[in-house]
Design an enzyme around this catalytic site. Structure first.
Site, PDB file in Angstrom:
ATOM      1  CD  GLN A 198      91.561  43.603  40.546  1.00  0.00           C
ATOM      2  OE1 GLN A 198      90.991  42.481  40.977  1.00  0.00           O
ATOM      3  NE2 GLN A 198      91.284  44.627  40.643  1.00  0.00           N
ATOM      4  CG  PHE A 229      86.576  40.153  36.617  1.00  0.00           C
ATOM      5  CD1 PHE A 229      86.417  41.194  35.527  1.00  0.00           C
ATOM      6  CD2 PHE A 229      87.059  39.063  36.434  1.00  0.00           C
ATOM      7  CE1 PHE A 229      86.615  40.540  34.131  1.00  0.00           C
ATOM      8  CE2 PHE A 229      87.228  38.385  35.104  1.00  0.00           C
ATOM      9  CZ  PHE A 229      87.288  39.245  33.913  1.00  0.00           C
ATOM     10  CD  GLU A 233      90.451  46.557  45.540  1.00  0.00           C
ATOM     11  OE1 GLU A 233      89.385  46.448  45.002  1.00  0.00           O
ATOM     12  OE2 GLU A 233      90.443  47.469  46.214  1.00  0.00           O
ATOM     13  NE  ARG A 311      82.915  52.961  44.586  1.00  0.00           N
ATOM     14  CZ  ARG A 311      83.299  54.041  43.987  1.00  0.00           C
ATOM     15  NH1 ARG A 311      82.409  54.190  42.800  1.00  0.00           N
ATOM     16  NH2 ARG A 311      84.111  54.783  44.019  1.00  0.00           N
ATOM     17  NE  ARG A 343      83.841  45.555  34.504  1.00  0.00           N
ATOM     18  CZ  ARG A 343      83.911  44.877  33.349  1.00  0.00           C
ATOM     19  NH1 ARG A 343      83.561  43.845  33.111  1.00  0.00           N
ATOM     20  NH2 ARG A 343      84.101  45.585  32.475  1.00  0.00           N
ATOM     21  CG  PHE A 345      83.967  48.666  45.585  1.00  0.00           C
ATOM     22  CD1 PHE A 345      84.857  47.398  45.677  1.00  0.00           C
ATOM     23  CD2 PHE A 345      83.974  49.568  46.292  1.00  0.00           C
ATOM     24  CE1 PHE A 345      85.824  47.597  46.949  1.00  0.00           C
ATOM     25  CE2 PHE A 345      85.099  49.661  47.633  1.00  0.00           C
ATOM     26  CZ  PHE A 345      85.881  48.336  47.873  1.00  0.00           C
ATOM     27  CB  THR A 446      84.853  56.266  48.933  1.00  0.00           C
ATOM     28  OG1 THR A 446      84.957  54.797  49.271  1.00  0.00           O
ATOM     29  CG2 THR A 446      83.752  56.514  47.633  1.00  0.00           C
ATOM     30  CB  ALA A 515      87.902  52.913  42.468  1.00  0.00           C
ATOM     31  CD  GLU A 716      84.669  49.770  39.625  1.00  0.00           C
ATOM     32  OE1 GLU A 716      85.119  51.116  39.844  1.00  0.00           O
ATOM     33  OE2 GLU A 716      84.271  49.384  40.875  1.00  0.00           O
TER      34      GLU A 716
END
Lengths: 763, 453
Positions: A198, A229, A233, A311, A343, A345, A446, A515, A716
């Site tokens: 990703q 998902f 990442e 988060r 997904r 997070f 964020t 995100a 998400e």
């Protein structure tokens, strides 16, 4: 306009014919080598002695590398530089890579990796939340604490007080395509990397860093992933670095893909949480004060745990106004796989915490949980007050009052609730439960600087358009959405637009496709690039045919300038012959963001996406087994860029979220070994777990913020619609007796039965 | 070994085959047919699904745990041959595009093949036909819509089955029970491979060499089903999908359990004999067969013997089977249907049982005249609940009698805790299954599947 049309996924035809290429399908030259890791068998300790002679002697083995054979520490971490590719001698979890086998086939590498003789010096592993708290094993110095007001006097002064705690399990991503990378070494020591990631820029950065190369020497290409998902990442870094190191050492192309069991054992999963709370509220269930403690098991390395836990804190309110609130977040370091992005997070875990509070308040007061939820909702935009989140951002477009009304109506919530009440009174063994739960999810990274994107658009002289952007395609339909945007900007059909594989040499310095930001960021960047080219074509045509550039119309495949009516191809040809540049980059950065994560204050989110779900379940009180009978979903995708793709995200997210809270159970033994490391033991939902009645609708209202075509992110947020299934199970359990419902997640049949027994016993 | 089969209509004759090479590995590495995907490499996700055509049937099957010798005499169709040679799409492919049934697309070829098999067979129960294909993106709703939308479309002409190839004799793939008996008697250390739904994992996950394998799928007699005076005699090679059909009228609860056994792909491969012979404590056939009083027919060379099924299971990993001896068949006595089979797992479909309980209780004039109760997942072997049976027999069929069995459960079973369930949960639910059987018998509602919104 081409955007807003329910077009199929751009690769749908390739998918259904088996022609869509994933990493392991890319043709490779003769001599391509295959990699596998040898893994730690202990959760904590050191390597005393290691004998790899059998590994080296195994059939097909070309090389075996340990940490000291690498060109650097080959750090794989996306954050804290705490993940060496291969163990430096210390061991932190069962499954940690110790050595790397390079062999002539995938199978030969896997077989050889089993043959190591390793003597360990074991130490006592830190596995559970209790272990970690006792050992003060954590990331950051202490818990992160955000407060607004002082909730404790508010709680004690309130008419009623409750406290409680819920355990929330983790989740394996189970992307159908496991982690994979393929590296082709180039002249001049450059590397071309194909990665199922990703985050191509991160792969580029980590590979360059590992090999002491400038980033321009590494090109990363990602055409598609077979699911991500969040699991791709950061978790693909190790494979790409390993392939690059081995390619540098051998001069041959190198490929690595994890066998499914290795994928489970090595890679991170969703963080599991324990959330405890104290709450004070009035007779209607309206909350006066609330205190949360969130404990997250982060695993052995930092990875993305800090923003994940942030988060979770940022979604501790979900859709509810909390006048006084304290959130304490403990980021615990344990000797297990390093938990990572998944997904939502952290948002889903934070939300389950407050939804547990809502259900418990309702049960205590004998009210319908939906009444308690609505009593605590943020105010609608038309009303003053009760709009400020715990972190100070104002909720300006809170749509959940109207959305809840509509969903109550379309799902016949009240009638069914009464019918279920009567049905349960007549059925001693089977009990039904119904729940309607809301979702409010903040959109933006964020970490503010990540909220940027680039694009590269070429128009060729035949009018065909080639498009590239920093986003990656993992099935969500991003490429098609962005292509639709480009087609709309040029007023042409989608067939003229070709999206090319994400490529770090075309668009640099990109953020992860994460995100939920993919279409927001990249759609805007592509629109900007298209508009630049369109302006140039318009200026050229206005000069040639008269009128103003602004007066040139691009629509229905035609370009109209004054009296001239050209096909788009003719317009492109004309511009080309007039020596007008038909190539442009585009750039976008999200406005209005300002966030101080240490204080927990500011505006971390550009906007919120909303959703609501009404789920009905039936449980068997003899065994705890259950079925989902029906789900009605209403989700806010703004002015949808592609309603078909958005509904796909909503349906799929709901089922994945329901899986997380029901059947998907990760079990580690007391030595820290993951017991559920394959689909034989870790069960994701199958066809029979889709609700037999499944009504899904979009709340099609434009985003008040100026996003691309006023759409909203959709990756998400629908995941958290699955919380309604867990809440419905709580309602069904509550129907069995008078005791307090306490249903930890995942709510396996075993946990449901235990909850039933407690409720029946009245305690 | 030498193996002959058809691949997408082309005759393939392989010599010197490594008997542990899987079809998936061969397709992807040797044939560059990369449309068939590896998702889990253990037969649980369906991404590798291919169509296998035999003399009498057309099935979906997992290529990842299918060993090349198992292809002997068969025809295989992969995703690359589901659309027409000229590129025209199969109706299920069209429907999957129209209904947005693919997202990441990695599972899609497997789904398409499963759908094409169901379509060709006229099987309209899409939910069951696709329960062995996992998708992580869509939540299945659009896939099920696509399957239903395509179900009434005609089968394209290019999907007609070719005639099966002639197979030259291959000693390790015997074709008669006699040749199998002789071969195994002479090589008692050999490994018998039937459907390879278990042995396949020794290869793909255990990374083991298979000790001189003998492949059973071509032995005609092992697939025979005959009605005898003693009952229904079912050949050991009968696969679970056929077993499901055999039980549908005789013992519908058994059939319903089998509908949840493995997946379509696994049921098309897994055999009755294999499920018994591997001695697994969590195999799902032994409990109902024991509750029905089934007899095992064993053969070693030319010596045959019969054994009550429960006597076959001696201890964990230990069966009453001599070297070179194999299961020829199982006989299920004819009887009025009083059987209920309860399979308990985290996921409803395609999950290994935490507990599998089979109850066969006959009541005469209000009194229990016969009770045969057997469980999987409760001990190191599939095991009868003898103490519980003894409490029941001769007592009135009522709640007091159910309650009276309470202590007997613990003398019958002391189950283990593992990742599927705790010991307490296993014991509690085993007890509660008897309650469920009783309530169902007196007409109470206990079946989740009968509840609709």
């Amino acid at each position: 306009m081409t955007h807003a049309k329910p077009l199929p996924h751009d690769a749908a035809r390739l998918h259904v014919t088996g022609a869509a290429r994933y990493i392991d399908d890319i043709p490779t030259p003769r001599g391509t080598l295959h990699l596998a890791f040898g893994l730690s068998a202990i959760a904590s300790g050191r390597i005393l002695a290691i004998d790899l002679s059998m590994v080296r002697a195994a059939e097909g083995v070309v090389a075996v590398l340990q940490a000291e054979d690498l060109p650097s520490a080959c750090d794989c971490s996306p954050s804290a530089h705490d993940e060496p590719l291969l163990s430096d001698g210390t061991l932190h979890y069962i499954g940690q890579p110790i050595f790397l086998v390079v062999a002539r086939s995938h199978l030969a590498a896997r077989k050889a990796a089993q043959l190591a003789d390793i003597a360990y010096d074991k130490t006592s592993p830190i596995l559970t939340i209790a272990d970690a708290l006792a050992a003060n094993s954590r990331f950051e110095d202490g818990p992160r604490i955000w407060e607004r007001g002082d909730p404790f006097p508010a709680i004690s002064d309130a008419r009623h007080q409750l406290d409680g705690s819920i355990d929330i399990g983790g989740q394996e991503h189970f992307y159908l395509e496991g982690q994979a990378a393929l590296v082709f070494p180039q002249e001049n020591a450059d590397m071309v990397v194909h990665s199922s990631t990703q985050h191509p820029t991160e792969i580029q950065h980590k590979v360059a860093h590992a090999l002491h190369l400038p980033m321009h020497a590494v090109r990363v290409e990602t055409r598609r992933m077979g699911g991500g998902f969040g699991g791709k990442e950061s978790q693909g870094n190790a494979l790409a670095i390993a392939c690059a190191v081995a390619a540098q050492a051998t001069g041959q192309p190198c490929k690595m893909r994890y066998d499914r069991d290795d994928d489970f054992m090595i890679t991170g999963k969703r963080h599991d949480f324990r959330i405890s709370y104290q709450v004070g509220f009035d007779d209607q269930g309206q909350i006066a004060g609330l205190s949360f403690r969130q404990y997250a098991r982060c695993g052995w390395a930092q990875d993305l745990s800090l923003p994940v836990c942030d988060r979770a804190m940022l979604h501790a309110d979900n859709a509810y106004y909390l006048p006084t609130i304290r959130i304490e977040s403990h980021r615990l370091r344990t000797n297990t796989q390093s938990a990572t992005a998944f997904r939502g997070f952290g948002g889903p875990q934070g939300m389950v915490g407050i939804e547990a509070v809502m259900d418990q308040i309702a049960a205590y007061l004998g009210l319908d949980p939906l009444d308690v939820r609505r009593k605590n909702y943020y105010n609608a935009p038309s009303k003053k007050g009760r709009r400020r989140t715990p972190y100070g951002q104002i909720v300006r477009d809170f749509a959940l009052h109207e959305m809840t009304d509509r969903l109550m109506d379309t799902s016949h919530y009240m009638e069914r609730r009464n019918a279920i009440y009567q049905w349960n009174a007549k059925n001693p063994v089977l009990k039904r439960g119904l729940a309607l739960t809301p979702v409010k999810f903040g959109i933006s990274f964020t970490l503010t600087h990540l909220n940027q994107a680039g694009a590269l658009v070429h128009v060729y002289q035949d009018g065909s358009i080639s498009l590239n952007h920093g986003g990656t395609e993992m099935g969500q339909g991003l490429f098609q959405k962005v292509a639709q945007i480009a087609a709309s900007r040029f007023g042409v059909g989608i067939d003229l637009v070709r999206i090319t594989a994400t490529d770090t040499s075309k668009v640099p310095n990109t953020s992860a496709t994460a995100a939920s930001s993919g279409s927001d960021l990249n759609g805007m960047a592509v629109a900007a690039a298209c508009d630049t080219i369109r302006s140039r074509i318009a200026a050229h045509l206005a000069g040639k045919y008269g009128g103003t550039p602004r007066g040139v119309i691009f629509a229905d495949g035609r370009v109209i300038a004054a009296d001239a009516n050209l096909s788009f191809a003719e317009a492109a040809q004309s511009a080309y012959e007039a020596r007008v540049s038909l190539s442009s980059t585009g750039f976008y950065k999200t406005p209005k963001l300002k966030w101080d994560r240490l204080r927990g204050a500011g505006r971390p989110f550009f906007y919120y996406a909303y959703g609501a779900a009404c789920s009905e379940v039936v449980i068997d009180t003899l065994t705890g087994e259950y079925r989902i009978l029906r789900a009605d979903l209403l989700h806010d995708a703004g002015a949808s860029l592609n309603p078909a793709l958005d509904i796909g995200q909503v349906e799929g997210g709901f089922v994945q979220g329901a899986g997380w809270l029901t059947m998907e159970e990760l079990v580690w033994d007391n030595k820290g070994r993951l017991q559920t490391h394959a689909p034989a033991t870790y069960k994701i939902p199958a066809t029979g777990d889709t609700p037999p009645v499944f009504n899904v609708d979009l709340w099609d209202a434009p985003n008040p913020e100026a996003t691309i075509y006023r759409s909203k992110a959709v990756g998400e947020p629908p995941f958290m619609l699955g919380i309604s299934v867990w809440s419905a199970l709580q309602q069904a359990v509550a129907a069995t007796g008078t005791g307090q419902v306490h249903l930890n997640a995942p709510a396996t049949p075993e946990r449901v039965l235990a909850a039933v027994e407690r409720v029946r016993d009245g305690n | 070994m030498d193996v002959s089969f058809l691949l997408n209509g082309e005759s393939i004759a392989l010599t010197g085959v490594d008997p542990t090479c899987t079809l998936l590995e061969w397709l992807r590495a040797d044939r560059n047919l990369t449309g068939t995907k590896e998702g889990c490499n253990e037969g649980d996700c369906g991404a590798c699904t291919v169509m296998m055509i035999d003399t009498d049937r057309r099935v979906a099957i997992n290529a990842c745990i299918l060993l090349l010798p198992q292809l002997q005499g068969k025809s295989i169709r992969t995703i690359e041959a589901i659309s027409a040679p000229d590129g025209k799409l199969h109706p299920v492919q069209d429907a999957m595009i129209t209904h947005h049934g693919s997202q990441c697309g990695f599972c899609t070829p497997g789904f398409i093949v499963s759908m094409a098999v169901a379509h060709a067979n006229g099987d309209k129960d899409a939910e069951t036909a696709l329960s062995g294909n996992l998708c992580r993106c869509t939540g299945y709703a659009p896939i099920l819509r696509a399957a239903r939308a395509a179900s009434d479309m005609p089968v394209p002409e290019w999907m007609s089955d070719p005639s099966l190839p002639e197979t030259p004799a291959e000693p390790l793939i015997p074709e008669t029970a006699q040749s199998l008996a002789d071969l195994y008697f002479a090589n008692p250390d050999a490994t018998l491979v039937a459907g390879a739904t278990d042995v396949g994992l020794w290869v793909t996950k255990g990374l083991q060499k298979i000790n001189s394998p003998i492949f059973l799928h071509q032995v005609a007699e092992l697939n025979n089903v005959t009605q005898t005076d003693a009952g229904l005699r079912i050949g050991a090679g009968v696969t679970m999908d056929q077993m499901l059909l055999l039980m549908t009228d005789r013992h519908p609860s058994y059939a319903e359990m089998l509908r949840r056994y493995g997946s379509v792909q696994v049921r098309a491969s897994a055999t009755l004999g294999g499920n018994i012979a591997n001695g697994s404590p969590i195999g799902d056939n032994p409990p109902p067969l024991m509750a029905l009083g089934a007899t095992l027919h064993l053969r070693q060379g030319n010596r045959r013997r019969d054994l009550v099924l429960e006597d076959f299971f001696l201890d964990y990993g230990k069966q009453d089977r001599a070297p070179g001896e194999f299961i020829e068949a199982v006989t299920v006595p004819d009887q009025p249907d009083r059987l209920a089979v309860y399979k308990l797992s985290k996921r409803f479909d395609q999950d290994i049982s935490a507990v599998c309980g089979a109850f066969n209780i006959v009541v005469d004039a209000g009194q229990v005249s016969k009770a045969c109760i057997a469980f999987g997942g409760m001990a190191g072997i599939p095991k009868r609940a003898t103490a519980v049976e003894n409490v029941l027999i001769g007592r009135p069929w009522n709640e007091d009698t159910i309650a009276a069995t309470w202590d007997a459960w613990e003398s019958d079973f002391s189950p283990l805790s593992d990742m599927r369930a705790s010991a307490d949960y296993r014991l509690t639910t085993a007890r509660n299954m008897l309650t469920r059987y009783f309530i169902a018998d007196i007409g109470g509602a206990v079946d989740l599947k009968e509840v609709t919104a």
